[in-house]
Write a protein that holds these residues in place. Structure first.
Motif, PDB file in Angstrom:
ATOM      1  N   THR A 275       0.900  -1.430   0.328  1.00  0.00           N
ATOM      2  CA  THR A 275       0.534  -0.050   0.069  1.00  0.00           C
ATOM      3  C   THR A 275       0.712   1.040  -0.112  1.00  0.00           C
ATOM      4  OG1 THR A 275       0.036   0.265   1.906  1.00  0.00           O
ATOM      5  CG2 THR A 275      -1.417  -1.294   1.554  1.00  0.00           C
ATOM      6  N   HIS A 276       0.465   2.357  -0.303  1.00  0.00           N
ATOM      7  CA  HIS A 276       0.945   3.578   0.117  1.00  0.00           C
ATOM      8  C   HIS A 276       1.703   4.211   1.309  1.00  0.00           C
ATOM      9  CE1 HIS A 276       0.366   5.168  -4.226  1.00  0.00           C
ATOM     10  NE2 HIS A 276      -0.962   5.102  -4.097  1.00  0.00           N
ATOM     11  N   ARG A 277       1.409   3.262   2.600  1.00  0.00           N
ATOM     12  CA  ARG A 277       1.944   3.663   3.130  1.00  0.00           C
ATOM     13  C   ARG A 277       3.109   2.551   3.678  1.00  0.00           C
ATOM     14  NH1 ARG A 277      -4.115   3.553   6.997  1.00  0.00           N
ATOM     15  NH2 ARG A 277      -4.238   5.634   6.342  1.00  0.00           N
ATOM     16  N   LEU A 278       3.655   1.653   3.144  1.00  0.00           N
ATOM     17  CA  LEU A 278       4.754   0.691   2.782  1.00  0.00           C
ATOM     18  C   LEU A 278       6.165   1.417   3.571  1.00  0.00           C
ATOM     19  CD1 LEU A 278       6.142  -1.893   2.913  1.00  0.00           C
ATOM     20  CD2 LEU A 278       6.480  -1.453   0.764  1.00  0.00           C
ATOM     21  N   LEU A 279       6.267   2.154   2.955  1.00  0.00           N
ATOM     22  CA  LEU A 279       6.903   3.887   2.650  1.00  0.00           C
ATOM     23  C   LEU A 279       6.982   4.599   3.229  1.00  0.00           C
ATOM     24  CD1 LEU A 279       9.738   3.015  -0.244  1.00  0.00           C
ATOM     25  CD2 LEU A 279       9.775   1.564   2.643  1.00  0.00           C
ATOM     26  N   ALA A 280       5.840   4.836   4.743  1.00  0.00           N
ATOM     27  CA  ALA A 280       5.274   5.813   5.239  1.00  0.00           C
ATOM     28  C   ALA A 280       6.502   6.539   6.067  1.00  0.00           C
ATOM     29  CB  ALA A 280       3.961   5.696   6.060  1.00  0.00           C
ATOM     30  N   GLY A 281       6.733   7.922   5.338  1.00  0.00           N
ATOM     31  CA  GLY A 281       7.842   9.114   6.580  1.00  0.00           C
ATOM     32  C   GLY A 281       8.619   9.443   5.719  1.00  0.00           C
ATOM     33  N   THR A 282       9.393   8.132   4.367  1.00  0.00           N
ATOM     34  CA  THR A 282      10.109   8.590   3.896  1.00  0.00           C
ATOM     35  C   THR A 282       9.675   8.814   1.998  1.00  0.00           C
ATOM     36  OG1 THR A 282       9.735   6.704   2.550  1.00  0.00           O
ATOM     37  CG2 THR A 282      10.696   6.566   4.859  1.00  0.00           C
ATOM     38  N   ASP A 283      10.985   9.871   2.228  1.00  0.00           N
ATOM     39  CA  ASP A 283      10.890  10.858   0.909  1.00  0.00           C
ATOM     40  C   ASP A 283      10.273   9.647  -0.319  1.00  0.00           C
ATOM     41  OD1 ASP A 283      11.732  12.880   1.678  1.00  0.00           O
ATOM     42  OD2 ASP A 283      13.698  12.472   1.326  1.00  0.00           O
ATOM     43  N   ARG A 284       9.230  10.167  -1.201  1.00  0.00           N
ATOM     44  CA  ARG A 284       8.663   9.025  -2.668  1.00  0.00           C
ATOM     45  C   ARG A 284       8.527  10.559  -3.591  1.00  0.00           C
ATOM     46  NH1 ARG A 284       5.515   4.553  -1.221  1.00  0.00           N
ATOM     47  NH2 ARG A 284       5.251   4.848  -3.755  1.00  0.00           N
ATOM     48  N   GLY A 285       8.519  10.131  -4.420  1.00  0.00           N
ATOM     49  CA  GLY A 285       8.419  10.827  -5.726  1.00  0.00           C
ATOM     50  C   GLY A 285       9.574  11.655  -6.214  1.00  0.00           C
ATOM     51  N   LEU A 286      10.901  11.003  -5.835  1.00  0.00           N
ATOM     52  CA  LEU A 286      12.008  11.653  -6.533  1.00  0.00           C
ATOM     53  C   LEU A 286      12.099  11.908  -7.806  1.00  0.00           C
ATOM     54  CD1 LEU A 286      14.980  10.372  -3.382  1.00  0.00           C
ATOM     55  CD2 LEU A 286      13.305  12.460  -2.739  1.00  0.00           C
ATOM     56  N   ASP A 287      11.361  10.875  -8.506  1.00  0.00           N
ATOM     57  CA  ASP A 287      12.476  11.262  -9.947  1.00  0.00           C
ATOM     58  C   ASP A 287      11.422  12.289 -10.452  1.00  0.00           C
ATOM     59  OD1 ASP A 287       9.784   9.639  -9.036  1.00  0.00           O
ATOM     60  OD2 ASP A 287      10.045   8.612 -11.273  1.00  0.00           O
ATOM     61  N   ARG A 288       9.737  12.284  -9.864  1.00  0.00           N
ATOM     62  CA  ARG A 288       9.505  13.323 -11.116  1.00  0.00           C
ATOM     63  C   ARG A 288       9.756  14.997 -10.036  1.00  0.00           C
ATOM     64  NH1 ARG A 288       5.155   9.433  -9.192  1.00  0.00           N
ATOM     65  NH2 ARG A 288       5.123  10.294  -6.906  1.00  0.00           N
ATOM     66  N   ILE A 289      10.480  15.064  -8.591  1.00  0.00           N
ATOM     67  CA  ILE A 289      10.620  16.465  -8.213  1.00  0.00           C
ATOM     68  C   ILE A 289      12.127  16.181  -9.178  1.00  0.00           C
ATOM     69  CG2 ILE A 289      12.130  16.990  -5.868  1.00  0.00           C
ATOM     70  CD1 ILE A 289      10.441  16.078  -4.413  1.00  0.00           C
ATOM     71  N   ALA A 290      13.154  15.296  -9.599  1.00  0.00           N
ATOM     72  CA  ALA A 290      14.041  15.705 -10.324  1.00  0.00           C
ATOM     73  C   ALA A 290      13.982  16.340 -11.698  1.00  0.00           C
ATOM     74  CB  ALA A 290      14.694  14.437 -10.306  1.00  0.00           C
ATOM     75  N   TRP A 291      12.674  15.759 -12.683  1.00  0.00           N
ATOM     76  CA  TRP A 291      11.998  15.875 -13.456  1.00  0.00           C
ATOM     77  C   TRP A 291      12.190  17.610 -13.575  1.00  0.00           C
ATOM     78  CZ3 TRP A 291      12.547  14.371 -18.246  1.00  0.00           C
ATOM     79  CH2 TRP A 291      13.129  13.216 -18.902  1.00  0.00           C
ATOM     80  N   LEU A 292      11.827  17.672 -12.582  1.00  0.00           N
ATOM     81  CA  LEU A 292      10.870  19.198 -12.456  1.00  0.00           C
ATOM     82  C   LEU A 292      12.068  20.042 -12.003  1.00  0.00           C
ATOM     83  CD1 LEU A 292       8.391  21.657 -12.137  1.00  0.00           C
ATOM     84  CD2 LEU A 292       8.940  20.891 -10.006  1.00  0.00           C
ATOM     85  N   ILE A 293      13.053  19.622 -10.989  1.00  0.00           N
ATOM     86  CA  ILE A 293      14.395  20.804 -10.998  1.00  0.00           C
ATOM     87  C   ILE A 293      14.163  20.827 -12.479  1.00  0.00           C
ATOM     88  CG2 ILE A 293      15.858  20.858  -9.588  1.00  0.00           C
ATOM     89  CD1 ILE A 293      14.778  19.638  -7.017  1.00  0.00           C
ATOM     90  N   GLY A 294      15.217  19.482 -12.671  1.00  0.00           N
ATOM     91  CA  GLY A 294      16.117  19.952 -14.065  1.00  0.00           C
ATOM     92  C   GLY A 294      15.436  20.454 -15.180  1.00  0.00           C
ATOM     93  N   LEU A 295      14.320  20.528 -15.653  1.00  0.00           N
ATOM     94  CA  LEU A 295      13.518  20.910 -16.991  1.00  0.00           C
ATOM     95  C   LEU A 295      13.835  22.334 -16.452  1.00  0.00           C
ATOM     96  CD1 LEU A 295      10.299  18.943 -17.486  1.00  0.00           C
ATOM     97  CD2 LEU A 295      12.031  19.002 -18.791  1.00  0.00           C
ATOM     98  N   VAL A 296      12.972  22.961 -14.919  1.00  0.00           N
ATOM     99  CA  VAL A 296      13.239  23.961 -14.290  1.00  0.00           C
ATOM    100  C   VAL A 296      14.463  24.894 -15.365  1.00  0.00           C
ATOM    101  CG1 VAL A 296      13.528  25.623 -12.721  1.00  0.00           C
ATOM    102  CG2 VAL A 296      12.211  24.437 -12.722  1.00  0.00           C
ATOM    103  N   LEU A 297      15.658  23.430 -14.193  1.00  0.00           N
ATOM    104  CA  LEU A 297      17.540  24.055 -14.354  1.00  0.00           C
ATOM    105  C   LEU A 297      17.828  24.300 -16.144  1.00  0.00           C
ATOM    106  CD1 LEU A 297      19.422  21.844 -11.591  1.00  0.00           C
ATOM    107  CD2 LEU A 297      18.829  24.488 -11.437  1.00  0.00           C
ATOM    108  N   ALA A 298      16.825  23.596 -16.634  1.00  0.00           N
ATOM    109  CA  ALA A 298      16.877  23.955 -18.707  1.00  0.00           C
ATOM    110  C   ALA A 298      16.787  24.707 -18.877  1.00  0.00           C
ATOM    111  CB  ALA A 298      17.056  22.389 -18.990  1.00  0.00           C
ATOM    112  N   ALA A 299      16.159  25.184 -18.337  1.00  0.00           N
ATOM    113  CA  ALA A 299      15.289  25.968 -19.140  1.00  0.00           C
ATOM    114  C   ALA A 299      16.231  27.271 -18.843  1.00  0.00           C
ATOM    115  CB  ALA A 299      13.835  26.746 -18.514  1.00  0.00           C
ATOM    116  N   LEU A 300      16.330  27.495 -17.621  1.00  0.00           N
ATOM    117  CA  LEU A 300      17.564  28.554 -16.831  1.00  0.00           C
ATOM    118  C   LEU A 300      18.530  28.835 -17.490  1.00  0.00           C
ATOM    119  CD1 LEU A 300      16.802  28.492 -12.987  1.00  0.00           C
ATOM    120  CD2 LEU A 300      15.393  30.257 -14.180  1.00  0.00           C
ATOM    121  N   LEU A 301      19.610  27.202 -17.765  1.00  0.00           N
ATOM    122  CA  LEU A 301      20.690  27.480 -18.365  1.00  0.00           C
ATOM    123  C   LEU A 301      20.172  27.848 -19.983  1.00  0.00           C
ATOM    124  CD1 LEU A 301      21.844  23.771 -16.934  1.00  0.00           C
ATOM    125  CD2 LEU A 301      22.704  26.018 -16.868  1.00  0.00           C
ATOM    126  N   VAL A 302      19.285  27.589 -20.932  1.00  0.00           N
ATOM    127  CA  VAL A 302      18.832  28.110 -22.143  1.00  0.00           C
ATOM    128  C   VAL A 302      19.149  29.505 -21.720  1.00  0.00           C
ATOM    129  CG1 VAL A 302      17.939  27.957 -23.617  1.00  0.00           C
ATOM    130  CG2 VAL A 302      17.438  26.493 -22.856  1.00  0.00           C
TER     131      VAL A 302
END
Length: 598
Positions: free
Chosen positions: A302-329
């Motif tokens: 269930t969604h509580r198997l890793l409750a209390g730890t960071d989840r969705g780090l790949d989506r955060i990385a995509w968001l941060i990466g896209l923002v950084l790419a836009a800034l770099l351009v």
């Protein structure tokens, strides 16, 4: 015209270089973001998989332990019934008085079943009426051989099943035939219990029965040594599963038990928490040994198997990466006037990524610390249990020495069981404490005479059970003598213990030089052997491989051996013995090569 022709190419060349730079920055940003997101996604998936595997192992062990508890209770009750010289209703009531839903939460009732030909139904009914059941009415089904419930104790709110003919249930008949033939506890295939036929549809569950054969064991009984009947324990699958996995599963996983004995697996029971299932984690299927058969176990996260730890780090990385790419351009487009500012923002983004990596490393460090704490907790628990267990064994020994002659045969039997149970618990606590301390116990590195050590162990072990133990020419190695003695004691002891009672144990201990300045020591036996599929897991803690169910043990001995050999910078394994049995081997350093102790 000449000036235009001369000025044009440099201007267009500069523009092309800017476009190329912008495209390269955009591509590099997207590729880097994708790789980072993919790595984080794999890390998160690996954490989910490991957590699900660990939870599945715990639940599987909990179900197996609960089944063993039910089976052990049934064996004890069957033995008590068989010890009666003349079984009557009053004796059955007294023997089963302590059994209730609190002790066996999933059980519906206990029943004593006897085989009766159709022509003897009336005589059987009269016999048991005279033995204390005046209202007994046998209700035969068909005209073949019947299997009547003549004594019963209901453990739920349903009516008593006395007089019922279990020959109507092919699943119960199959289990009874197996239990009588093999003289051990059996578990039926999944079916709807006959006594539940009168329940409302919403209360009906699939269930199964434990069956134990009952043999007369009283010297004064006219049927001493002969088969009397069966003791059955009806169990509802849903109630059983809920009680077995309540603590181990919580709201982190959904658990489904399936019985595949009849072909396609039948969902016997399911424990579903309120939390939503996590499709990203998926599910894990395994099998649980249950008496003579096995159940399929499906565990879904269930969604509580890793409750209390960071989840969705790949989506955060995509968001941060896209923002950084836009800034770099954008920064690259205005590189002439804002180079310093662009470099500063790149440094800030790099610091954010490093911080993210540091957070993940901190989480992994906490997980390793938690594992260490759990091992320490097991050691503390095992140590604290020694004192009350010592008092129990002391009082039991006192009763045996001072009051044994004043006890009747039943009381002596109960006292003997108490002493055996306390001794088994002592072995379990010692193994648990050894397992918990095997990795962190202070280790001395001195010359160790393996030949003398093996002969001492063989002499001690042969005192428990006669065995032919051959100790070859063994070398002197570098290591901790106490820990290496424990390795030899576990391997030689297992070789003797897991040899069938009708066969003389033959054990051979040898050593050969190995690569890397080590000795390879082998302990071969003529025991029951280990199936190929189980050899990879035989050194895991609490693992009992196929064929060892009828032998006492905690499943920790080989795990302790594995930890000790690792501390000596060696390897450990098991192979098949060509002449039958197994060959356990481990490597240790030569005397001239002293490893650095951990």
């Amino acid at each position: 015209m000449i000036r235009s022709a001369t000025d044009g190419p440099p201007r267009w060349a500069g523009l092309n270089r800017s476009v190329v730079a912008l495209v390269l920055v955009a591509v590099v940003g997207l590729v880097g973001t994708g790789l980072a997101a993919l790595a984080l996604s794999r890390i998160e998936q690996d954490r989910l998989t490991r957590a699900l595997n660990q939870r599945t192992s715990i639940i599987s062990q909990a179900i197996e332990a609960e089944v063993d508890r039910y089976a052990t209770s049934l064996i004890d009750l069957a033995a008590a019934i068989g010890a009666q010289s003349q079984l009557e209703t009053a004796e059955f009531t007294a023997i089963t008085a302590a059994v209730d839903r609190q002790r066996l939460p999933g059980a519906t009732g206990l029943a004593f079943v006897v085989r009766t030909p159709h022509s003897a139904v009336s005589a059987r009914q009269s016999q048991w009426r005279e033995l204390g059941s005046p209202g007994l009415t046998l209700r035969p089904t068909g005209e073949g051989t019947h299997r009547f419930i003549v004594l019963a104790k209901s453990l739920d709110e349903t009516d008593s099943s006395v007089g019922l003919d279990l020959s109507r249930s092919p699943e119960a008949v199959e289990a009874m035939d197996f239990a009588e033939r093999e003289r051990r506890v059996a578990v039926s295939r999944t079916y709807r219990l006959l006594k539940d036929a009168g329940l409302p549809p919403e209360q009906r569950q699939l269930g199964f029965v434990f069956v134990a054969p009952v043999y007369a064991a009283s010297p004064t009984a006219p049927d001493n040594g002969r088969f009397r009947g069966w003791l059955t324990l009806g169990t509802r699958g849903g109630d059983f599963l809920q009680e077995a996995v309540a603590g181990a599963a919580g709201d982190t996983v959904a658990v489904t038990l399936l019985d595949g004995a009849s072909g396609d697996p039948i969902p016997m029971a399911r424990s579903q928490p309120d939390a939503r299932l996590d499709p990203a984690a998926g599910s894990l299927d395994t099998t649980v040994p249950v008496a003579q058969r096995s159940w399929n176990l499906r565990v879904e996260a269930t969604h509580r198997l890793l409750a209390g730890t960071d989840r969705g780090l790949d989506r955060i990385a995509w968001l941060i990466g896209l923002v950084l790419a836009a800034l770099l351009v954008a920064l690259t487009g205005s590189i002439v006037g804002s180079r310093d500012r662009a470099l500063r923002r790149v440094d800030e983004a790099t610091a954010a990524l490093r911080n993210d990596i540091a957070q993940r490393e901190e989480i992994e460090k906490r997980l390793r610390q938690r594992e260490t704490e759990l091992v320490g907790f097991a050691g503390v628990v095992a140590h604290d249990l020694r004192s009350p267990l010592a008092r129990i064994m002391g009082y039991a020994d006192f009763l045996h020495e001072e009051a044994f002659d004043q006890l009747d045969s039943t009381q002596r039997d109960f006292l003997a069981r108490l002493r055996r149970g306390a001794d088994n618990m002592r072995v379990l606590i010692d193994d648990l404490l050894d397992y918990a301390t095997a990795e962190n116990r202070p280790m001395a590195t001195v010359p160790v005479d393996l030949h003398r050590l093996a002969e001492d162990v063989a002499r001690d072990r042969a005192a428990d059970r006669p065995a032919a133990v051959e100790v070859g020419e063994l070398p002197t190695v570098s290591g901790d003598p106490t820990l290496l003695r424990q390795v030899l004691d576990n391997l030689i002891g297992n070789a003797i213990k897991y040899t069938p009672p009708d066969r003389e144990p033959r054990v051979r201990v040898t050593c050969l030089p190995a690569e890397g300045g080590q000795w390879r020591c082998e302990v071969s036996d003529n025991g029951i052997g280990i199936p190929d599929r189980d050899r990879a897991a035989v050194f895991d803690a609490f693992t009992r491989v196929g064929g060892s169910e009828n032998y006492p043990g905690t499943g920790l001995g080989l795990a302790i051996v594995h930890r000790i050999v690792e501390r000596h910078h060696g390897d450990v394994g098991v192979d098949a013995n060509p002449s039958g049995g197994s060959v356990f081997w481990f490597t240790v350093p030569e005397h001239s090569r002293v490893p650095t102790p951990h």
